[in-house]
Write a protein that holds these residues in place. Structure first.
Motif, PDB file in Angstrom:
ATOM      1  N   ASP A 171       0.780  -1.290   0.029  1.00 31.19           N
ATOM      2  CA  ASP A 171      -0.049   0.093   0.025  1.00 31.19           C
ATOM      3  C   ASP A 171       0.899   1.254  -0.017  1.00 31.19           C
ATOM      4  O   ASP A 171       2.028   1.087   0.434  1.00 31.19           O
ATOM      5  CB  ASP A 171      -0.932   0.000   1.155  1.00 31.19           C
ATOM      6  CG  ASP A 171      -1.836   0.806   1.332  1.00 31.19           C
ATOM      7  OD1 ASP A 171      -2.246   1.596   0.320  1.00 31.19           O
ATOM      8  OD2 ASP A 171      -2.841   1.074   2.155  1.00 31.19           O
ATOM      9  N   ILE A 172       0.136   2.272  -0.429  1.00 28.73           N
ATOM     10  CA  ILE A 172       1.084   3.427  -0.500  1.00 28.73           C
ATOM     11  C   ILE A 172       0.130   4.848   0.156  1.00 28.73           C
ATOM     12  O   ILE A 172      -1.199   4.684  -0.222  1.00 28.73           O
ATOM     13  CB  ILE A 172       1.635   3.777  -1.867  1.00 28.73           C
ATOM     14  CG1 ILE A 172       2.674   5.018  -1.861  1.00 28.73           C
ATOM     15  CG2 ILE A 172       0.678   4.268  -2.724  1.00 28.73           C
ATOM     16  CD1 ILE A 172       3.917   4.504  -1.347  1.00 28.73           C
ATOM     17  N   SER A 173       0.752   5.496   0.915  1.00 25.53           N
ATOM     18  CA  SER A 173      -0.263   6.629   1.318  1.00 25.53           C
ATOM     19  C   SER A 173      -0.360   7.788   0.522  1.00 25.53           C
ATOM     20  O   SER A 173       0.559   7.949  -0.276  1.00 25.53           O
ATOM     21  CB  SER A 173       0.453   7.013   2.800  1.00 25.53           C
ATOM     22  OG  SER A 173       1.745   7.718   2.830  1.00 25.53           O
ATOM     23  N   ALA A 174      -1.353   8.644   0.798  1.00 26.20           N
ATOM     24  CA  ALA A 174      -1.571   9.899   0.136  1.00 26.20           C
ATOM     25  C   ALA A 174      -0.497  10.706   0.050  1.00 26.20           C
ATOM     26  O   ALA A 174       0.162  11.440  -0.733  1.00 26.20           O
ATOM     27  CB  ALA A 174      -2.850  10.302   0.343  1.00 26.20           C
ATOM     28  N   GLU A 175       0.150  10.586   1.540  1.00 23.21           N
ATOM     29  CA  GLU A 175       1.497  11.583   1.828  1.00 23.21           C
ATOM     30  C   GLU A 175       2.633  11.106   1.172  1.00 23.21           C
ATOM     31  O   GLU A 175       3.134  11.834   0.633  1.00 23.21           O
ATOM     32  CB  GLU A 175       1.629  11.458   3.411  1.00 23.21           C
ATOM     33  CG  GLU A 175       2.592  12.537   4.101  1.00 23.21           C
ATOM     34  CD  GLU A 175       2.390  13.971   3.609  1.00 23.21           C
ATOM     35  OE1 GLU A 175       3.436  14.697   3.319  1.00 23.21           O
ATOM     36  OE2 GLU A 175       1.019  14.217   3.404  1.00 23.21           O
ATOM     37  N   GLU A 176       2.760   9.908   0.909  1.00 18.29           N
ATOM     38  CA  GLU A 176       3.920   9.482   0.248  1.00 18.29           C
ATOM     39  C   GLU A 176       3.815   9.915  -1.297  1.00 18.29           C
ATOM     40  O   GLU A 176       4.653  10.220  -1.874  1.00 18.29           O
ATOM     41  CB  GLU A 176       4.065   8.002   0.289  1.00 18.29           C
ATOM     42  CG  GLU A 176       5.429   7.421  -0.443  1.00 18.29           C
ATOM     43  CD  GLU A 176       6.725   7.828   0.062  1.00 18.29           C
ATOM     44  OE1 GLU A 176       7.573   7.899  -0.739  1.00 18.29           O
ATOM     45  OE2 GLU A 176       6.848   8.402   1.245  1.00 18.29           O
ATOM     46  N   MET A 177       2.574   9.819  -1.689  1.00 20.84           N
ATOM     47  CA  MET A 177       2.228  10.210  -2.980  1.00 20.84           C
ATOM     48  C   MET A 177       2.578  11.534  -3.566  1.00 20.84           C
ATOM     49  O   MET A 177       3.136  12.046  -4.365  1.00 20.84           O
ATOM     50  CB  MET A 177       0.864   9.787  -3.810  1.00 20.84           C
ATOM     51  CG  MET A 177       0.903   9.781  -4.972  1.00 20.84           C
ATOM     52  SD  MET A 177       1.878   8.676  -6.064  1.00 20.84           S
ATOM     53  CE  MET A 177       1.581   6.923  -5.748  1.00 20.84           C
ATOM     54  N   ARG A 178       2.092  12.635  -2.503  1.00 19.35           N
ATOM     55  CA  ARG A 178       2.328  13.792  -2.546  1.00 19.35           C
ATOM     56  C   ARG A 178       3.903  13.964  -2.464  1.00 19.35           C
ATOM     57  O   ARG A 178       4.143  14.976  -3.275  1.00 19.35           O
ATOM     58  CB  ARG A 178       1.608  14.423  -1.218  1.00 19.35           C
ATOM     59  CG  ARG A 178       0.150  14.757  -1.356  1.00 19.35           C
ATOM     60  CD  ARG A 178      -0.640  15.670  -0.718  1.00 19.35           C
ATOM     61  NE  ARG A 178      -0.686  15.120   0.800  1.00 19.35           N
ATOM     62  CZ  ARG A 178      -1.731  14.310   0.883  1.00 19.35           C
ATOM     63  NH1 ARG A 178      -2.585  14.082   0.140  1.00 19.35           N
ATOM     64  NH2 ARG A 178      -2.104  13.899   2.228  1.00 19.35           N
ATOM     65  N   ARG A 179       4.679  13.357  -1.748  1.00 18.07           N
ATOM     66  CA  ARG A 179       6.088  13.696  -1.585  1.00 18.07           C
ATOM     67  C   ARG A 179       6.740  13.581  -3.042  1.00 18.07           C
ATOM     68  O   ARG A 179       7.503  14.149  -3.257  1.00 18.07           O
ATOM     69  CB  ARG A 179       6.577  12.749  -0.369  1.00 18.07           C
ATOM     70  CG  ARG A 179       6.677  13.385   0.875  1.00 18.07           C
ATOM     71  CD  ARG A 179       7.527  12.663   1.749  1.00 18.07           C
ATOM     72  NE  ARG A 179       7.185  11.440   2.287  1.00 18.07           N
ATOM     73  CZ  ARG A 179       6.462  10.950   3.091  1.00 18.07           C
ATOM     74  NH1 ARG A 179       5.633  11.725   3.788  1.00 18.07           N
ATOM     75  NH2 ARG A 179       6.060   9.679   3.340  1.00 18.07           N
ATOM     76  N   VAL A 180       6.282  12.275  -3.488  1.00 20.90           N
ATOM     77  CA  VAL A 180       6.911  12.012  -4.863  1.00 20.90           C
ATOM     78  C   VAL A 180       6.602  13.021  -5.783  1.00 20.90           C
ATOM     79  O   VAL A 180       7.378  13.531  -6.962  1.00 20.90           O
ATOM     80  CB  VAL A 180       6.224  10.411  -5.117  1.00 20.90           C
ATOM     81  CG1 VAL A 180       6.578  10.278  -6.824  1.00 20.90           C
ATOM     82  CG2 VAL A 180       6.623   9.528  -4.520  1.00 20.90           C
ATOM     83  N   LEU A 181       5.091  13.561  -5.947  1.00 23.11           N
ATOM     84  CA  LEU A 181       4.682  14.447  -6.776  1.00 23.11           C
ATOM     85  C   LEU A 181       5.556  15.927  -6.524  1.00 23.11           C
ATOM     86  O   LEU A 181       6.008  16.631  -7.548  1.00 23.11           O
ATOM     87  CB  LEU A 181       3.339  14.719  -6.812  1.00 23.11           C
ATOM     88  CG  LEU A 181       2.584  13.532  -7.278  1.00 23.11           C
ATOM     89  CD1 LEU A 181       1.059  13.774  -6.939  1.00 23.11           C
ATOM     90  CD2 LEU A 181       2.600  13.283  -8.976  1.00 23.11           C
ATOM     91  N   ALA A 182       5.870  16.232  -5.144  1.00 25.46           N
ATOM     92  CA  ALA A 182       6.532  17.466  -5.035  1.00 25.46           C
ATOM     93  C   ALA A 182       8.024  17.311  -5.438  1.00 25.46           C
ATOM     94  O   ALA A 182       8.719  18.303  -5.441  1.00 25.46           O
ATOM     95  CB  ALA A 182       6.428  17.501  -3.314  1.00 25.46           C
TER      96      ALA A 182
END
Length: 193
Positions: free
Chosen positions: A131-142
């Motif tokens: 699973d991947i958190s929304a926060e982790e995905m935001r870090r990737v996009l950032a």
């Protein structure tokens, strides 16, 4: 424990192909290739097409980046065959063994771009946790990764989470460094078809 199905169960034409590969290359057909010839209608044809698209289809990620992703996911899964195969292929694609070795030794200090580091970090978490958190995905996009790059990286992750498990359950035989180098040369020339 190796599942014996990779040694038997092929159609006569496929056995002739395997013999021809051995004759012309001087090496037996690797287990990864043998697997796609076993029940190609069920797994092989679809797996080849999906993996080829993930690894060689249009992408903002280079071939070296995607091979490094495959090696990294395989390392997280502790799939020795796939780590060897995709480390060799990433090394050949980048022409930079030190970079590939550094990523697999310590992602946080490796000499790679921040978008690639963030993506590898995310793929590692997804592989470990499922699973991947929304926060982790935001870090990737950032970190500057585009949504399409995320999608492309997730395709690599899906392909190799599947392949790693199959490699381990079937007990793929390890290759020599020369065998992995020959496989890398083939994968870079022909892809996954």
């Amino acid at each position: 424990m190796r599942l014996d199905i990779l040694n038997h169960g092929y159609r006569p034409g496929t056995k002739v192909l395997f013999a021809a590969v051995r004759l012309f290359s001087g090496r037996p057909m690797p287990d990864a290739a043998k697997l796609v010839f076993y029940r190609p209608d069920f797994y092989g044809a679809r797996a080849k097409e999906f993996t080829h698209q993930a690894m060689r289809g249009p992408s903002e990620w280079s071939v070296g980046d995607r091979e490094l992703m495959a090696a990294y996911v395989s390392k997280v899964n502790e799939s020795a065959f796939c780590v060897g195969a995709h480390t060799a292929t990433a090394t050949r694609a980048y022409q930079d063994e030190a970079r590939v070795t550094a990523v697999l030794a310590d992602l946080e200090t490796a000499p790679v771009s921040e978008p690639l580091r963030a993506t590898l970090r995310m793929l590692g978490e997804l592989t470990r946790e499922g699973d991947i958190s929304a926060e982790e995905m935001r870090r990737v996009l950032a970190a500057g990764v585009t949504p399409q790059q995320v999608k492309d990286a997730l395709a690599v992750c899906a392909a190799f989470n599947t392949t790693d498990r199959l490699a381990d359950v079937f007990g793929f035989q390890m290759l020599s460094p020369e065998g992995f180098a020959a496989g890398a040369k083939y994968l870079l020339k022909r892809g996954y078809r």
